[in-house]
Scaffold this active site. Structure first.
Site, short mmCIF file in Angstrom:
data_model
loop_
_atom_site.label_atom_id
_atom_site.label_comp_id
_atom_site.label_asym_id
_atom_site.label_seq_id
_atom_site.Cartn_x
_atom_site.Cartn_y
_atom_site.Cartn_z
N ALA A 47 -31.31 6.13 -4.38
CA ALA A 47 -30.68 6.70 -5.90
C ALA A 47 -29.25 5.68 -6.17
CB ALA A 47 -29.71 7.51 -5.45
N TYR A 96 -29.70 1.19 -6.32
CA TYR A 96 -30.48 0.13 -5.93
C TYR A 96 -32.32 0.37 -5.04
CZ TYR A 96 -25.59 0.46 -3.94
OH TYR A 96 -24.06 0.39 -4.38
N GLN A 155 -27.95 6.62 6.60
CA GLN A 155 -29.43 6.51 5.26
C GLN A 155 -29.09 5.03 4.80
OE1 GLN A 155 -27.02 5.57 1.41
NE2 GLN A 155 -27.32 7.46 0.54
N THR A 200 -19.98 3.94 1.78
CA THR A 200 -20.02 2.67 2.60
C THR A 200 -18.71 1.74 2.39
OG1 THR A 200 -22.30 1.62 1.09
CG2 THR A 200 -20.06 0.02 1.70
N HIS A 212 -31.76 5.80 0.83
CA HIS A 212 -31.71 5.76 -0.64
C HIS A 212 -32.22 5.69 -1.71
CE1 HIS A 212 -28.31 5.30 -2.82
NE2 HIS A 212 -27.56 4.47 -2.29
N ARG A 266 -32.48 10.78 -1.10
CA ARG A 266 -31.30 11.08 -1.96
C ARG A 266 -31.33 10.21 -3.70
NH1 ARG A 266 -25.08 9.48 -2.46
NH2 ARG A 266 -24.46 11.72 -2.63
N PRO A 278 -22.82 10.23 2.18
CA PRO A 278 -22.64 8.81 2.32
C PRO A 278 -22.18 7.08 1.60
CG PRO A 278 -24.98 8.89 0.92
CD PRO A 278 -24.44 10.83 1.18
C1 LIG Z 1 -16.11 4.75 -1.13
C2 LIG Z 1 -17.83 5.08 -1.56
C3 LIG Z 1 -18.86 4.71 -0.65
C4 LIG Z 1 -19.91 4.94 -1.15
N1 LIG Z 1 -20.81 4.76 -0.89
C5 LIG Z 1 -22.71 5.63 -0.85
C6 LIG Z 1 -23.73 4.92 -0.13
O1 LIG Z 1 -23.23 3.76 0.64
N2 LIG Z 1 -24.19 5.99 -0.74
C7 LIG Z 1 -24.94 6.77 -1.45
O2 LIG Z 1 -25.54 6.89 -1.91
N3 LIG Z 1 -23.61 7.00 -2.06
C8 LIG Z 1 -22.42 6.04 -1.84
N4 LIG Z 1 -21.28 7.00 -2.33
C9 LIG Z 1 -21.50 8.29 -3.61
C10 LIG Z 1 -21.23 9.66 -3.01
O3 LIG Z 1 -21.93 8.96 -2.25
C11 LIG Z 1 -21.10 10.26 -4.52
O4 LIG Z 1 -22.21 10.16 -4.32
C12 LIG Z 1 -19.91 9.93 -5.06
O5 LIG Z 1 -18.52 9.71 -4.48
C13 LIG Z 1 -19.58 11.59 -6.16
O6 LIG Z 1 -19.34 12.44 -4.65
P1 LIG Z 1 -18.04 12.95 -5.36
O7 LIG Z 1 -17.19 13.72 -6.40
O8 LIG Z 1 -18.25 13.96 -4.06
O9 LIG Z 1 -16.95 11.78 -4.45
C14 LIG Z 1 -19.97 6.30 -2.26
C15 LIG Z 1 -18.78 6.72 -3.35
C16 LIG Z 1 -17.54 6.39 -2.55
C17 LIG Z 1 -16.32 7.23 -2.86
#
Ligand SMILES: Cc1cc2nc3c(=O)[nH]c(=O)nc-3n(C[C@H](O)[C@H](O)[C@H](O)COP(=O)(O)O)c2cc1C
Length: 368
Positions: free
Chosen positions: A180, A183, A103, A27, A178, A230, A25
């Site tokens: 995690a 939030y 999500q 944002t 969500h 999550r 997920p």
């Molecule tokens: C641009 C961006 C937006 C994110 N938005 C969310 C979100 O809306 N919900 C969520 O649970 N995690 C969000 N995350 C966290 C990611 O889901 C993920 O847990 C985090 O980037 C670590 O994984 P990675 O090493 O593969 O990047 C976001 C991460 C990034 C980079």
């Protein structure tokens, strides 16, 4: 051709997945101001489906038209207009045969933009650590939230259940709650943001109660949808927090959510690599423990674009699925690259600058 273990098929409940790679997920603050998804978002999600991902999880989507919204230009599933606007997104992804999960998110105290004008609410009136996230349109400290009443907690549960029903109507295959990253539901789980002395406060079994109530109510509302949750120890505004009871807390939490009818557990690794957040003091990993305790598919996260680590996590029995955030942003076709042994693009933070919008990422690509 390679046979990376992430490329083998699997299933969650009765939903078949072509492989074990999910888009995490993310944002993107790219919806219309009223929270409706846009054609640009349909293209964005379609690209991941075309790139071979086995499962897509949407960005955090707010659940009600009161306190849940976290960011301006965040999409919602809080009214009929939101349902209609998500339909072209789910259709675009389904045309390519890929399942998509919404999500569902309530920001609680970590709201930095609410179109409906509501102040923040949280388990306790504790000002969040750190500062608002500028890449998502915030600036300066978060306000101190109002302490939620028992009636507010009921409203939150109702909001999640109604949003899950709207997700079904919009064509989603499932919803992920969500709980995690700091939030609202994680604010209940975290000791320093939950100082309540009612049934939602105190020991970990009480602190997970609002999450399990949300899950149970969703399970009742949409029995046929895939339901995930999550969880994480770290938060967008605190990369250091760990569940104070370690493995014992983790077991309580995982058993409670499994008992509430979820089909999968997703363990996030906000701000850190998988191994930094997943390793327990006794040498086990939190995701392997989640598998043992729940008997359900578990999705690991955090730096899985390191394909050696990704293979070790799957081969070592630490998880069944992997979600990728930054690696997917840089490589919407990551599964296709992996299956043909092509090099992956490195993630460049410039993609999310000055804000994490889809159009800024497109402009960044055009500049290169
Ligand atoms: C641009 C961006 C937006 C994110 N938005 C969310 C979100 O809306 N919900 C969520 O649970 N995690 C969000 N995350 C966290 C990611 O889901 C993920 O847990 C985090 O980037 C670590 O994984 P990675 O090493 O593969 O990047 C976001 C991460 C990034 C980079």
């Amino acid at each position: 051709m390679t046979t990376h273990p992430a490329l083998t098929p699997t299933r969650i409940r009765d939903t078949d997945l072509a492989n074990r790679l999910a888009v995490a997920p993310m944002t993107r603050v790219s919806a219309a101001p009223d929270g409706t998804a846009t054609p640009e978002m349909a293209d964005y999600y379609r690209a991941y489906a075309a790139g071979g991902f086995g499962l897509l999880i949407t960005e955090g989507t707010y659940t009600d038209t009161t306190h849940s919204q976290g960011y301006l230009n965040q999409p919602g599933l809080a009214c009929d207009a939101h349902v209609n606007a998500w339909r072209p997104v789910t259709d675009a992804v389904h045309e390519l045969g890929v399942p998509i999960v919404a999500q569902l998110m309530h920001a609680g105290a970590l709201s930095q933009g609410n179109e409906y004008g509501f102040p923040t609410i949280a388990p306790s009136p504790v000002a969040p650590r750190g500062q608002m996230l500028e890449e998502y349109g915030g600036y300066g400290p978060w306000p101190t939230p109002r302490e939620m009443t028992a009636a507010d907690a009921e409203d939150v549960v109702d909001g999640f259940a109604a949003a899950a029903a709207r997700a079904r109507d919009a064509g989603f295959d499932g919803v992920e709650v969500h709980a995690a990253n700091g939030y609202l539901l994680d604010q209940f789980l975290t000791t320093y943001t939950n100082t309540r002395d009612d049934e939602y406060g105190g020991d970990v079994a009480n602190r997970i109660l609002l999450t399990t109530r949300v899950l149970r109510r969703i399970r009742q509302a949409v029995p046929d949808l895939v339901l995930g949750v999550r969880l994480s120890q770290t938060k967008v505004n605190d990369f250091t927090y760990r569940w104070p009871g370690g493995a014992a807390d983790a077991e309580t939490i995982f058993a409670a959510v499994a008992d509430s009818g979820v089909d999968y557990l997703h363990i996030a690794s906000e701000g850190q690599d998988f191994i930094e957040t997943a390793r327990l003091s006794d040498g086990r990993t939190i995701t392997a423990l989640a598998r043992d305790v729940s008997g359900l598919p578990v999705m690991a996260n955090g730096g899985m674009h390191d394909v050696t680590q990704a293979a070790d996590v799957l081969d070592g029995g630490h998880a069944d699925l992997l979600s990728l955030g930054r690696g997917a942003l840089a490589n919407p076709d990551l599964p296709r690259k992996l299956s043909s042994d092509r090099d992956l693009e490195k993630f460049d933070h410039g993609m999310l600058s000055p804000m994490a919008t889809i159009s800024n990422a497109r402009a960044w690509r055009a500049r290169r």
